[in-house]
Write an enzyme that holds these catalytic residues in place. Structure first.
Site, PDB file in Angstrom:
ATOM      1  N   TYR A   1     -21.982   4.973 -25.360  1.00  0.00           N
ATOM      2  CA  TYR A   1     -23.308   5.614 -25.347  1.00  0.00           C
ATOM      3  C   TYR A   1     -24.192   5.113 -24.217  1.00  0.00           C
ATOM      4  O   TYR A   1     -25.366   5.469 -24.149  1.00  0.00           O
ATOM      5  CB  TYR A   1     -24.088   5.328 -26.639  1.00  0.00           C
TER       6      TYR A   1
ATOM      7  N   CYS B   1      -8.697  -2.904 -18.551  1.00  0.00           N
ATOM      8  CA  CYS B   1      -8.407  -2.182 -17.313  1.00  0.00           C
ATOM      9  C   CYS B   1      -9.008  -0.783 -17.327  1.00  0.00           C
ATOM     10  O   CYS B   1      -8.288   0.220 -17.395  1.00  0.00           O
ATOM     11  CB  CYS B   1      -6.912  -2.154 -17.090  1.00  0.00           C
TER      12      CYS B   1
END
Ligand code: PLP
Length: 419
Positions: A316, A342
């Site tokens: 968000y 990653c």
């Protein structure tokens, strides 16, 4: 109000130095304050004292058994959204007579388990779900107490991913269509139609959307009563926001007062489903700095917690305060705190002024008690972190750090791959 504070330059949770807990359990870990949880529950509950009500804690905000147990002992029920949450709530000792079950996709086995547990209320979200619950209750020779979750088409003015009361959202039954569905539900033999429900979104920082939703539901209740459908429960959902940064959400007293003013004379029991407001500021995520990359175009601070541990910033773009676990003479720098995952979206804070944390230092990611651990995952084969509960001078591991063995639990390699 919360119980995270500094004493002689060290961050404490209640009367325990955070550093002491880290020395015992390692980093990262979630840390909750029992005193804060208790205080938040009591304040919220007291705001509705003048009206018959049940506070059903939204389990998805923080599903740890000890947290559920703590609230249950204070008198709370639970708002669940899955069979797994039902299992957790019952395991924690929540009174089934105070459990409400929401969600658009309840499966037959889940409905069956909830009926057998004799929960208080199913909040139904579609016409097809009415038929399904009626069918399952019939097979069990039971009657299901139900409310229809109404989509009141209210803009909660929050992040689009956590707005749930707009026509375009998947949640609830269109208010225009509700009367039809109520009449159909009334005529189904294994449903006991007793409630009206809504939940318009999360992290809502004004009272007005709640008031607007309440006004719409009140109108509906009047029309239902005229059709001789007796509504005994009015469920206004959760969604009250907290302060992460510079938001100014209403105090629960203010929220309670404004709602109760409009409920005067209405004969029913109010149900509230707070999640974030009870747990959000009662928890932190403690992480350690591994490396820094100060030189280049951007200053990166690499820590041992990632988006798999706390998804909210990545999901968000949300803000969490960053406090040093041990205060130092930090110059302020514009930096990003990133995790080991990653993905470039793996950050806890992005391009913000913050203390220039150095390798080996610990950082408390604040306001992480809600939708923190409960949204965490094993992405990148990272064991989920432990959860610790502090009460006064003591701390308790309420969930152990996962092991590598647990990471591969349940997996098997078929014979054709074995040779
Ligand atoms: C998520 C949810 C809640 C809790 O929301 P908060 O913003 O954490 O208070 C309550 N009710 C329902 C139906 C929900 O989906």
């Amino acid at each position: 109000m919360h119980h995270f504070h500094y004493q002689s330059g060290e961050l404490y949770c209640e009367n325990v130095p955070v550093r002491k807990i880290a020395a015992k359990v390692g980093t990262p870990f979630y840390l909750y304050s029992a005193g804060t949880l208790t205080h938040h529950y009591r304040v919220f509950n007291a705001a509705f004292a003048e009206f018959p009500h049940i506070v059903c804690f939204a389990v998805k905000a923080n599903a740890n058994l000890s947290i559920l147990r703590l609230f249950a002992r204070l008198g709370a029920g639970a708002d669940i959204v899955s069979g797994g949450e039902l299992y957790r709530a019952l395991a924690a000792g929540v009174d089934p007579g105070k459990i409400v079950y929401s969600g658009v996709g309840k499966k037959p086995e889940e409905i069956k388990a909830a009926l057998k547990a004799n929960i208080l209320l199913f909040n139904l979200e579609s016409s097809q779900e009415l038929e399904e619950i009626n069918r399952i209750a019939g097979r069990l020779k039971l009657k299901a107490r139900v409310a229809l979750r109404i989509n009141p088409d209210i803009d909660a003015q929050t992040h689009p991913y956590i707005s749930t009361g707009l026509k375009k959202n998947k949640f609830g039954i269109d208010i225009e269509q509700a009367l039809d569905d109520y009449c159909r539900a009334r005529d189904l033999p294994h449903l006991d139609v007793v409630g009206v429900a809504c939940h318009i979104g999360s992290q809502i920082t004004q009272v007005s959307p709640f008031v607007d939703a309440l006004e719409r539901l009140k109108e509906l209740i009047d029309r239902l009563r005229a059709l001789d459908i007796q509504i005994r429960y009015l469920d206004l959902g959760g969604g009250l926001g907290i302060q992460y940064h510079d938001e100014a959400p209403p105090h629960p007293d203010e929220y309670g007062q404004q709602l109760l003013e409009r409920l005067k004379g209405l004969k029913c029991t109010l149900i509230l489903e707070p999640g974030r407001v009870l747990v959000g500021n009662a928890g932190i995520l403690v992480t350690k700095v591994l490396y820094t990359k100060p030189g280049g175009a951007k200053h990166f601070i690499i820590v041992d917690a990632g988006m798999n541990d706390l998804a909210r910033p990545s999901l968000y773009g949300s803000y969490h305060g960053l406090w040093p676990v041990v205060e130092g003479a930090h110059p302020q720098v514009k930096a990003s705190i990133v995790g080991p995952i990653c993905e470039s979206g793996d950050f806890l804070a992005k391009d913000r002024l913050m203390p220039a944390f150095a390798p080996g230092e610990m950082v408390a990611v604040m306001s992480a008690g809600a939708y923190g651990f409960s949204m965490s995952s094993n992405y990148n084969a990272r064991p989920r972190v432990p959860e610790i509960l502090v009460q006064d001078q003591d701390f308790y591991v309420i969930r152990k750090r996962e092991t590598y063995r647990q990471l591969i639990w349940g997996e098997s390699i078929p014979d054709f791959l074995k040779s």
